[in-house]
Enzyme design. Structure first.
Site, PDB file in Angstrom:
ATOM      1  N   GLU A 164       2.718   1.374 -11.300  1.00 55.77           N
ATOM      2  CA  GLU A 164       4.263   1.281 -11.132  1.00 55.77           C
ATOM      3  C   GLU A 164       4.692   2.570 -12.090  1.00 55.77           C
ATOM      4  N   THR A 222       3.386   6.173 -14.391  1.00 52.95           N
ATOM      5  CA  THR A 222       2.578   6.098 -15.675  1.00 52.95           C
ATOM      6  C   THR A 222       3.653   6.210 -16.680  1.00 52.95           C
ATOM      7  N   GLY A 278       0.774  -1.072   0.026  1.00 55.97           N
ATOM      8  CA  GLY A 278       0.186  -0.012  -0.007  1.00 55.97           C
ATOM      9  C   GLY A 278       0.684   1.127   0.079  1.00 55.97           C
ATOM     10  N   SER A 318      -2.648  11.002  -3.431  1.00 53.62           N
ATOM     11  CA  SER A 318      -1.131  10.720  -4.077  1.00 53.62           C
ATOM     12  C   SER A 318      -0.923   9.351  -4.783  1.00 53.62           C
ATOM     13  N   SER A 333       0.986   9.270  -8.586  1.00 57.21           N
ATOM     14  CA  SER A 333       2.279   9.693  -9.171  1.00 57.21           C
ATOM     15  C   SER A 333       3.261  10.129  -8.343  1.00 57.21           C
ATOM     16  N   THR A 352      -3.621  -3.811  -5.443  1.00 61.04           N
ATOM     17  CA  THR A 352      -3.613  -5.138  -5.677  1.00 61.04           C
ATOM     18  C   THR A 352      -3.736  -6.083  -4.487  1.00 61.04           C
ATOM     19  N   ASP A 362      -6.971  -4.964 -34.078  1.00 59.60           N
ATOM     20  CA  ASP A 362      -7.354  -4.182 -35.531  1.00 59.60           C
ATOM     21  C   ASP A 362      -7.167  -5.501 -36.808  1.00 59.60           C
ATOM     22  N   LEU A 395       9.728  -0.493  -5.822  1.00 62.37           N
ATOM     23  CA  LEU A 395       9.129  -0.167  -7.213  1.00 62.37           C
ATOM     24  C   LEU A 395      10.141  -0.787  -8.431  1.00 62.37           C
TER      25      LEU A 395
HETATM   26  P1  TGC Z   1      13.283  12.641  -7.115  1.00 62.61           P
HETATM   27  O1  TGC Z   1      13.492  13.973  -6.458  1.00 62.61           O
HETATM   28  O2  TGC Z   1      12.922  12.401  -8.583  1.00 62.61           O
HETATM   29  O3  TGC Z   1      14.177  11.581  -6.136  1.00 62.61           O
HETATM   30  C1  TGC Z   1      14.429  11.665  -5.011  1.00 62.61           C
HETATM   31  C2  TGC Z   1      15.383  10.754  -4.720  1.00 62.61           C
HETATM   32  O4  TGC Z   1      15.215   9.196  -5.132  1.00 62.61           O
HETATM   33  C3  TGC Z   1      15.701   8.792  -6.009  1.00 62.61           C
HETATM   34  N1  TGC Z   1      15.105   7.704  -6.854  1.00 62.61           N
HETATM   35  C4  TGC Z   1      14.973   6.767  -6.801  1.00 62.61           C
HETATM   36  N2  TGC Z   1      15.985   5.916  -6.205  1.00 62.61           N
HETATM   37  C5  TGC Z   1      15.930   4.534  -6.351  1.00 62.61           C
HETATM   38  N3  TGC Z   1      14.724   4.192  -7.256  1.00 62.61           N
HETATM   39  C6  TGC Z   1      14.051   4.709  -7.698  1.00 62.61           C
HETATM   40  N4  TGC Z   1      12.831   4.309  -8.606  1.00 62.61           N
HETATM   41  C7  TGC Z   1      14.253   6.183  -7.681  1.00 62.61           C
HETATM   42  N5  TGC Z   1      13.232   7.132  -7.986  1.00 62.61           N
HETATM   43  C8  TGC Z   1      13.910   8.338  -7.586  1.00 62.61           C
HETATM   44  C9  TGC Z   1      16.525   9.949  -6.902  1.00 62.61           C
HETATM   45  O5  TGC Z   1      17.447   9.488  -7.435  1.00 62.61           O
HETATM   46  C10 TGC Z   1      16.844  10.785  -5.719  1.00 62.61           C
HETATM   47  O6  TGC Z   1      17.843  10.450  -5.012  1.00 62.61           O
HETATM   48  P2  TGC Z   1      18.751  11.578  -4.362  1.00 62.61           P
HETATM   49  O7  TGC Z   1      20.088  10.621  -3.829  1.00 62.61           O
HETATM   50  O8  TGC Z   1      19.163  12.309  -5.535  1.00 62.61           O
HETATM   51  O9  TGC Z   1      18.378  12.247  -3.224  1.00 62.61           O
HETATM   52  O10 TGC Z   1      11.726  12.321  -6.252  1.00 62.61           O
HETATM   53  P3  TGC Z   1      10.147  13.027  -5.842  1.00 62.61           P
HETATM   54  O11 TGC Z   1      10.000  13.118  -4.812  1.00 62.61           O
HETATM   55  O12 TGC Z   1      10.347  14.251  -7.272  1.00 62.61           O
HETATM   56  O13 TGC Z   1       9.584  11.711  -6.679  1.00 62.61           O
HETATM   57  C11 TGC Z   1       9.309  11.416  -7.749  1.00 62.61           C
HETATM   58  C12 TGC Z   1       9.042   9.678  -7.867  1.00 62.61           C
HETATM   59  C13 TGC Z   1      10.335   9.146  -8.072  1.00 62.61           C
HETATM   60  C14 TGC Z   1       8.507   9.316  -6.537  1.00 62.61           C
HETATM   61  C15 TGC Z   1       8.027   9.469  -9.280  1.00 62.61           C
HETATM   62  O14 TGC Z   1       9.096   9.733 -10.172  1.00 62.61           O
HETATM   63  C16 TGC Z   1       7.581   8.190  -9.232  1.00 62.61           C
HETATM   64  O15 TGC Z   1       8.556   7.075  -9.327  1.00 62.61           O
HETATM   65  N6  TGC Z   1       6.372   8.161  -9.275  1.00 62.61           N
HETATM   66  C17 TGC Z   1       5.513   6.961  -9.564  1.00 62.61           C
HETATM   67  C18 TGC Z   1       4.903   6.307  -8.170  1.00 62.61           C
HETATM   68  C19 TGC Z   1       4.761   4.900  -8.402  1.00 62.61           C
HETATM   69  O16 TGC Z   1       5.195   4.048  -9.357  1.00 62.61           O
HETATM   70  N7  TGC Z   1       3.864   4.238  -7.749  1.00 62.61           N
HETATM   71  C20 TGC Z   1       3.503   2.917  -7.667  1.00 62.61           C
HETATM   72  C21 TGC Z   1       3.030   2.219  -6.488  1.00 62.61           C
HETATM   73  S1  TGC Z   1       2.694   0.457  -6.550  1.00 62.61           S
HETATM   74  C22 TGC Z   1       2.100  -0.033  -7.798  1.00 62.61           C
HETATM   75  O17 TGC Z   1       1.690   0.861  -8.551  1.00 62.61           O
HETATM   76  C23 TGC Z   1       1.849  -1.513  -7.711  1.00 62.61           C
HETATM   77  S2  TGC Z   1       0.946  -2.084  -9.330  1.00 62.61           S
HETATM   78  C24 TGC Z   1       1.063  -3.833  -8.779  1.00 62.61           C
HETATM   79  C25 TGC Z   1       1.882  -4.498  -9.799  1.00 62.61           C
HETATM   80  O18 TGC Z   1       3.148  -4.067  -9.681  1.00 62.61           O
HETATM   81  O19 TGC Z   1       1.657  -5.488 -10.425  1.00 62.61           O
HETATM   82  P1  FAD Z   2      -2.288  10.595 -11.292  1.00 63.64           P
HETATM   83  O1  FAD Z   2      -1.003  10.743 -10.381  1.00 63.64           O
HETATM   84  O2  FAD Z   2      -3.270  11.346 -10.818  1.00 63.64           O
HETATM   85  O3  FAD Z   2      -1.980  10.942 -12.746  1.00 63.64           O
HETATM   86  C1  FAD Z   2      -3.156  11.271 -13.680  1.00 63.64           C
HETATM   87  C2  FAD Z   2      -2.561  11.750 -15.024  1.00 63.64           C
HETATM   88  O4  FAD Z   2      -1.483  12.910 -14.668  1.00 63.64           O
HETATM   89  C3  FAD Z   2      -1.364  10.609 -15.584  1.00 63.64           C
HETATM   90  O5  FAD Z   2      -1.462  10.614 -17.081  1.00 63.64           O
HETATM   91  C4  FAD Z   2       0.048  11.030 -14.852  1.00 63.64           C
HETATM   92  O6  FAD Z   2       1.080  10.877 -15.945  1.00 63.64           O
HETATM   93  C5  FAD Z   2      -0.248  12.752 -15.053  1.00 63.64           C
HETATM   94  N1  FAD Z   2       0.595  13.332 -14.241  1.00 63.64           N
HETATM   95  C6  FAD Z   2       0.726  13.364 -12.616  1.00 63.64           C
HETATM   96  N2  FAD Z   2       1.761  14.123 -12.597  1.00 63.64           N
HETATM   97  C7  FAD Z   2       2.346  14.511 -13.427  1.00 63.64           C
HETATM   98  C8  FAD Z   2       3.578  15.282 -13.609  1.00 63.64           C
HETATM   99  N3  FAD Z   2       4.269  15.858 -12.754  1.00 63.64           N
HETATM  100  N4  FAD Z   2       3.782  15.863 -15.040  1.00 63.64           N
HETATM  101  C9  FAD Z   2       3.152  15.345 -16.258  1.00 63.64           C
HETATM  102  N5  FAD Z   2       2.141  14.474 -15.892  1.00 63.64           N
HETATM  103  C10 FAD Z   2       1.643  14.082 -14.689  1.00 63.64           C
HETATM  104  N6  FAD Z   2      -0.643   1.257  -5.985  1.00 63.64           N
HETATM  105  C11 FAD Z   2      -0.166   0.873  -4.924  1.00 63.64           C
HETATM  106  O7  FAD Z   2       0.587   1.603  -4.194  1.00 63.64           O
HETATM  107  N7  FAD Z   2      -0.132  -0.840  -4.850  1.00 63.64           N
HETATM  108  C12 FAD Z   2      -0.703  -1.578  -5.693  1.00 63.64           C
HETATM  109  O8  FAD Z   2      -0.922  -2.643  -5.657  1.00 63.64           O
HETATM  110  C13 FAD Z   2      -1.333  -0.723  -6.857  1.00 63.64           C
HETATM  111  N8  FAD Z   2      -2.178  -1.487  -7.547  1.00 63.64           N
HETATM  112  C14 FAD Z   2      -2.790  -1.194  -8.744  1.00 63.64           C
HETATM  113  C15 FAD Z   2      -3.702  -1.757  -9.560  1.00 63.64           C
HETATM  114  C16 FAD Z   2      -4.350  -1.229 -10.488  1.00 63.64           C
HETATM  115  C17 FAD Z   2      -5.619  -2.088 -11.088  1.00 63.64           C
HETATM  116  C18 FAD Z   2      -4.267   0.117 -10.710  1.00 63.64           C
HETATM  117  C19 FAD Z   2      -4.914   0.936 -11.791  1.00 63.64           C
HETATM  118  C20 FAD Z   2      -3.522   0.889  -9.909  1.00 63.64           C
HETATM  119  C21 FAD Z   2      -2.557   0.357  -8.996  1.00 63.64           C
HETATM  120  N9  FAD Z   2      -1.944   1.107  -8.050  1.00 63.64           N
HETATM  121  C22 FAD Z   2      -1.215   0.513  -7.036  1.00 63.64           C
HETATM  122  C23 FAD Z   2      -1.919   2.593  -8.136  1.00 63.64           C
HETATM  123  C24 FAD Z   2      -0.949   3.200  -9.276  1.00 63.64           C
HETATM  124  O9  FAD Z   2       0.324   2.804  -8.865  1.00 63.64           O
HETATM  125  C25 FAD Z   2      -1.466   4.611  -9.457  1.00 63.64           C
HETATM  126  O10 FAD Z   2      -2.627   4.581 -10.290  1.00 63.64           O
HETATM  127  C26 FAD Z   2      -0.339   5.010 -10.385  1.00 63.64           C
HETATM  128  O11 FAD Z   2       1.009   5.311  -9.568  1.00 63.64           O
HETATM  129  C27 FAD Z   2      -0.871   6.588 -10.861  1.00 63.64           C
HETATM  130  O12 FAD Z   2      -1.475   7.353 -10.031  1.00 63.64           O
HETATM  131  P2  FAD Z   2      -2.891   7.973 -10.285  1.00 63.64           P
HETATM  132  O13 FAD Z   2      -3.816   6.930 -10.564  1.00 63.64           O
HETATM  133  O14 FAD Z   2      -3.472   8.802  -8.816  1.00 63.64           O
HETATM  134  O15 FAD Z   2      -2.713   9.100 -11.402  1.00 63.64           O
END
Ligand code: TGC
Ligand code: FAD
Length: 389
Positions: free
Chosen positions: A368, A370, A133, A139, A141, A167, A341, A243
């Protein structure tokens, strides 16, 4: 003689015997036990929980981790497991990704010995299920903005907040929950199913990832013992490291869903006849699509293969993983659309896996990180300038 496969450059030759064996065994599992049931589950919106124990027995959970019953496979073999599972369904690969990369990995990397001994063997066999979670309603992205709080009271932490889109949420025995402590540091906590003040609520109206459970996690003065804090978590950084593991698996997995779509489209194009009884594969426009699909799949395979080598050498960077996740999901989505298609009207039927993959990949493109967030991660890496704000 036509080339019938999906491995145009013969990457097969680069695999070790063990990697081939792993790939073939998962492929057989998917053919025999997943393909026959997955469409039905997808249409009903149910997760095939009957596959959990068999997958545990076959060693798919945390297959790249060492100890606690885990197989300790290298990153290529692990990637091939993800590829073959996602050839079946993204929801199934998601289950395995979450269990291994997002639950077992943080316990393995940031947990205490007691936490590892208690949870890893159960998670490895599938007798316990986990969820992760991080995302919240406000929150996604930007996980740094998360608001779930953890307040210390005596030898307990009191959690308050909501996690969205999780998930496996309602079927999980253990949730890895990221919360903000009083010192403003984000840390990971283990919350067991049934803990007072912890409730879940499923999303039922999804058009995508239907063979997967997605839930909200609600914490209302939920008390967890101090023992349940993952002691090596000190900031968001540890969540981001999790991640990376999951994104790596997705980059491999989407090669599998793209291969399934391409293969279906190629076969169909050779059988389907229009305009004078010639197969549609005899038209240049259709061939162009097939060539584009296979070329992009081949490039994606090369990307993950090299990424796997870097990961095993301990040299992989998170921006490299972002490039593979971004490219390969987009590639798979485009491939699925092109396959749909080529199948014409039949492409929307559940007699073929194509539309299911297409709908699933819309989620995979969002979770994970976008597509655009990965663009910004790579953009920051190559310019040194953050464009997030
Ligand atoms: P930012 O200023 O870009 O970076 C802060 C510091 O963190 C480092 N960093 C990382 N280090 C390791 N691994 C990564 N992936 C990292 N990304 C960033 C970066 O180098 C920096 O280090 P330092 O030493 O310079 O301080 O960070 P920010 O606060 O602006 O954050 C941007 C960030 C990284 C969170 C954003 O780019 C991001 O990744 N957003 C996406 C969130 C996301 O992916 N959520 C996923 C939720 S879980 C999920 O979706 C599960 S789905 C189920 C399945 O997988 O099947
Ligand atoms: P938002 O962050 O609101 O983004 C919406 C749109 O705005 C996107 O197009 C994005 O690219 C854009 N955007 C956002 N910020 C910016 C920016 N700075 N610049 C330009 N464009 C931007 N999360 C977990 O923690 N654990 C899980 O197990 C998990 N499983 C999931 C399963 C499913 C089926 C789905 C749909 C999602 C799951 N997620 C999980 C959540 C997933 O990680 C988020 O949906 C994803 O990180 C995007 O966040 P959001 O949906 O809030 O979109």
């Amino acid at each position: 003689m036509a080339f019938e496969g999906v491995d145009f450059l013969g990457l097969e030759d680069l695999l070790s015997d063990e990697e081939r064996l792993v790939r073939d065994s998962v492929r057989s599992f998917v053919e025999d036990q997943v393909i026959p049931i997955i469409e039905d589950h997808y249409m009903k919106g149910t997760f095939p929980s009957e596959l959990i124990k068999p997958m545990g027995k076959l060693g798919y959970f945390g297959a790249n981790l060492k100890g606690y019953g885990c197989a300790g496979l290298n990153s290529i073999a692990y990637g091939l497991i993800m590829q073959e599972l996602e050839r079946g369904d993204s929801g199934l690969r998601s289950f395995v990704s979450v269990q291994g990369a997002l639950v077992m990995y943080p316990i393995h990397s940031f947990g205490s010995d007691e936490q590892k001994e208690k949870w890893l063997p159960q998670l490895q066999t599938g007798s316990a299920i986990g969820c992760f979670g991080l995302t919240e309603p406000d929150s996604g992205s930007n996980p740094a903005g998360l608001r779930t709080q953890a307040r210390k009271e005596g030898d307990e932490y009191v959690l308050n907040g909501t996690k969205a889109w999780i998930t496996n949420g309602s079927i999980a025995d253990i949730a890895v929950v990221w919360a903000r402590c009083e010192d403003d540091h984000i840390r990971g906590f283990l919350v067991e199913k049934g803990t007072q003040g912890f409730a879940t609520h499923d999303y039922h109206n999804k058009h995508s990832l239907r063979a997967s459970v997605t839930s909200e996690l609600i914490f209302d003065n939920c008390r967890v013992p101090e023992f349940n804090l993952l002691p090596q978590t000190q900031s968001l950084k540890q969540a981001l490291l999790c991640l990376n593991q999951a994104r790596y698996g997705i980059a491999w997995g989407t090669v599998g869903s793209a291969q399934a779509c391409y293969d279906t489209a190629r076969r169909w194009s050779l059988e389907r006849k229009q305009f004078g009884g010639k197969p549609i594969a005899s038209h240049q426009l259709v061939q162009n699509k097939l060539v584009h699909m296979l070329t992009e799949i081949t490039k994606a395979q090369l990307l993950v293969f090299r990424l796997g080598q870097l990961k095993d050498a301990g040299q992989v960077r998170h921006d490299q993983i972002s490039m593979a996740k971004r490219n390969n999901v987009a590639m798979a989505l485009e491939t699925a659309r092109m396959a749909r298609d080529i199948l014409g009207a039949n492409g929307i039927l559940s007699d073929y896996p194509v539309f299911r993959h297409l709908a699933n990949l819309e989620t995979v493109s969002t979770y994970e990180g976008t597509h655009d967030i990965h663009t910004l991660i790579i953009g920051q890496s190559i310019t040194g300038i953050s464009a997030f704000e």
